[in-house]
Design a protein around this motif. Structure first.
Motif, short mmCIF file in Angstrom:
data_model
loop_
_atom_site.label_atom_id
_atom_site.label_comp_id
_atom_site.label_asym_id
_atom_site.label_seq_id
_atom_site.Cartn_x
_atom_site.Cartn_y
_atom_site.Cartn_z
N TRP A 137 0.84 -1.20 0.00
CA TRP A 137 0.00 0.00 0.00
C TRP A 137 0.87 1.25 0.00
CZ3 TRP A 137 -0.58 4.44 2.72
CH2 TRP A 137 -1.74 5.17 2.53
N ALA A 138 1.93 1.25 0.80
CA ALA A 138 2.83 2.41 0.89
C ALA A 138 3.54 2.64 -0.44
CB ALA A 138 3.83 2.21 2.01
N LEU A 139 4.00 1.58 -1.07
CA LEU A 139 4.67 1.70 -2.36
C LEU A 139 3.72 2.28 -3.41
CD1 LEU A 139 6.57 -1.71 -2.38
CD2 LEU A 139 7.67 0.54 -2.42
N ASP A 140 2.48 1.81 -3.40
CA ASP A 140 1.50 2.26 -4.38
C ASP A 140 1.06 3.71 -4.15
OD1 ASP A 140 1.59 -0.22 -5.55
OD2 ASP A 140 -0.30 -0.93 -4.68
N ASN A 141 1.11 4.16 -2.90
CA ASN A 141 0.57 5.48 -2.55
C ASN A 141 1.64 6.50 -2.20
OD1 ASN A 141 -2.61 5.27 -2.32
ND2 ASN A 141 -1.76 3.34 -1.58
N ALA A 142 2.90 6.14 -2.32
CA ALA A 142 3.99 7.04 -1.91
C ALA A 142 3.91 8.39 -2.61
CB ALA A 142 5.34 6.38 -2.17
N ALA A 143 3.76 8.39 -3.91
CA ALA A 143 3.73 9.65 -4.66
C ALA A 143 2.53 10.51 -4.24
CB ALA A 143 3.69 9.38 -6.16
N GLN A 144 1.39 9.90 -4.06
CA GLN A 144 0.19 10.62 -3.65
C GLN A 144 0.37 11.26 -2.27
OE1 GLN A 144 -3.40 8.27 -3.85
NE2 GLN A 144 -4.52 9.66 -2.51
N LEU A 145 1.17 10.63 -1.41
CA LEU A 145 1.42 11.15 -0.07
C LEU A 145 2.54 12.19 -0.05
CD1 LEU A 145 1.19 7.79 1.93
CD2 LEU A 145 -0.54 9.61 1.82
N GLY A 146 3.13 12.47 -1.19
CA GLY A 146 4.19 13.46 -1.26
C GLY A 146 5.58 12.90 -1.06
#
Length: 309
Positions: A137-146
């Motif tokens: 989940w973190a890998l997939d959402n890293a960019a979205q989280l800045g």
């Protein structure tokens, strides 16, 4: 006494009295020290998103701590740290580690703190699979989280250090969810158990279905030259997770495989205060533990934004 020595003395004396106050307050209020520490964490040094599902199970939830917009590095260049708490795979929850999220986010890291399945309801390898799913989940959402997707780290304390090690070293678990340890920039183990067969602790025996515990459940068995670089930290006199057998052996195995590894042992910390020293009120008690972690992440040790106190 020189001016610098006097300043150091005053800082350590202040840390001692702060730590004493925390412990005393916990005793007087019948609260755990960790709750008191979290109560002293500032609320204006980070942004928070809580209760995010990373899977369908009840315990598959996580919290996110993000730096303030004014905190360097700039959005998109920040490292992301997935932190796994300890508790012998039997107790603990993400909300209890706000002080870890604040310590890292206030210095520029995006922090993800997941819950995971706990024993005796869930046993090995459920908590490892949950950990891998949270990292996916973190890998997939890293960019979205800045954050920078190429700067994703796993980190854990005690049994959480085991979870982090297994995700980083044993590629089975990330492969199950369509990811790979090669996507990690590194891993950080804080007093993690990496080689603990035969199992003597009664809670750990239940968590690992002892004596039917497979040998490949041990992180030390999965060290290869492909492992991500590592930072291993422990209390030199830890009596719960012996540093020579665990941190020492893991460091030696990584070095023998040609993997970059940094080791920090602390004479004045215990198994518990190793993680407690991340809390803002007692960050200099026995440590400091933050400078090696921030250096490993490529960040400054001191918060620089306006919200820091």
């Amino acid at each position: 006494m020189s001016r610098s020595t006097f300043a150091s003395f005053r800082r350590r004396r202040s840390a001692f009295f702060t730590a004493f106050t925390v412990v005393a307050a916990a005793a007087l209020s019948a609260c755990s020290p960790i709750k008191v520490l979290n109560g002293l964490v500032p609320a204006d040094t980070y942004q928070f998103q809580g209760g995010i599902a990373y899977g369908k199970a009840l315990r598959q939830m996580l919290d996110v701590y993000q730096p303030l917009p004014s905190t360097p590095p700039a959005r998109g260049a920040r490292p992301l740290v997935v932190f796994f708490f300890g508790g012998t795979w039997t107790n603990g929850d993400r909300a209890s580690y706000k002080f870890v999220g604040e310590a890292l986010a206030s210095r520029g890291a995006v922090v993800v703190i997941p819950d995971y399945g706990l024993s005796p309801v869930f046993t090995y390898p459920v908590f490892v699979r949950d950990s891998a799913l949270a990292v996916k989940w973190a890998l997939d959402n890293a960019a979205q989280l800045g954050a920078d997707p190429k700067q994703v780290y796993v980190m854990g304390h005690s049994s959480g250090g085991y979870n982090a090690a297994m995700v980083a070293l044993d590629d089975r678990w990330l492969a199950e969810v369509g990811a790979s340890p090669k996507q990690l920039a590194g891993w950080i183990g804080l007093a993690g158990p990496y080689d603990f067969l035969p199992i003597g602790d009664p809670q750990a025996q239940v968590a690992f279905n002892w004596p039917d515990t497979p040998p490949d459940s041990q992180p030390l068995a999965h060290v290869t030259s492909a492992a991500p670089r590592a930072l291993l930290m422990a209390a030199a006199k830890d009596e719960l997770v012996y540093p020579d057998r665990n941190t020492g052996q893991m460091a030696a195995a990584l070095r023998a495989a040609g993997v970059p590894v940094e080791v920090q042992l602390f004479d004045n910390l215990s198994h518990v205060t190793l993680i407690g020293a991340f809390a803002r009120p007692i960050q200099w008690l026995g440590g400091p533990v933050l400078p090696p972690v921030m250096g490993f992440l490529g960040l400054a040790s001191v918060p620089s934004h306006k919200g820091a106190r």
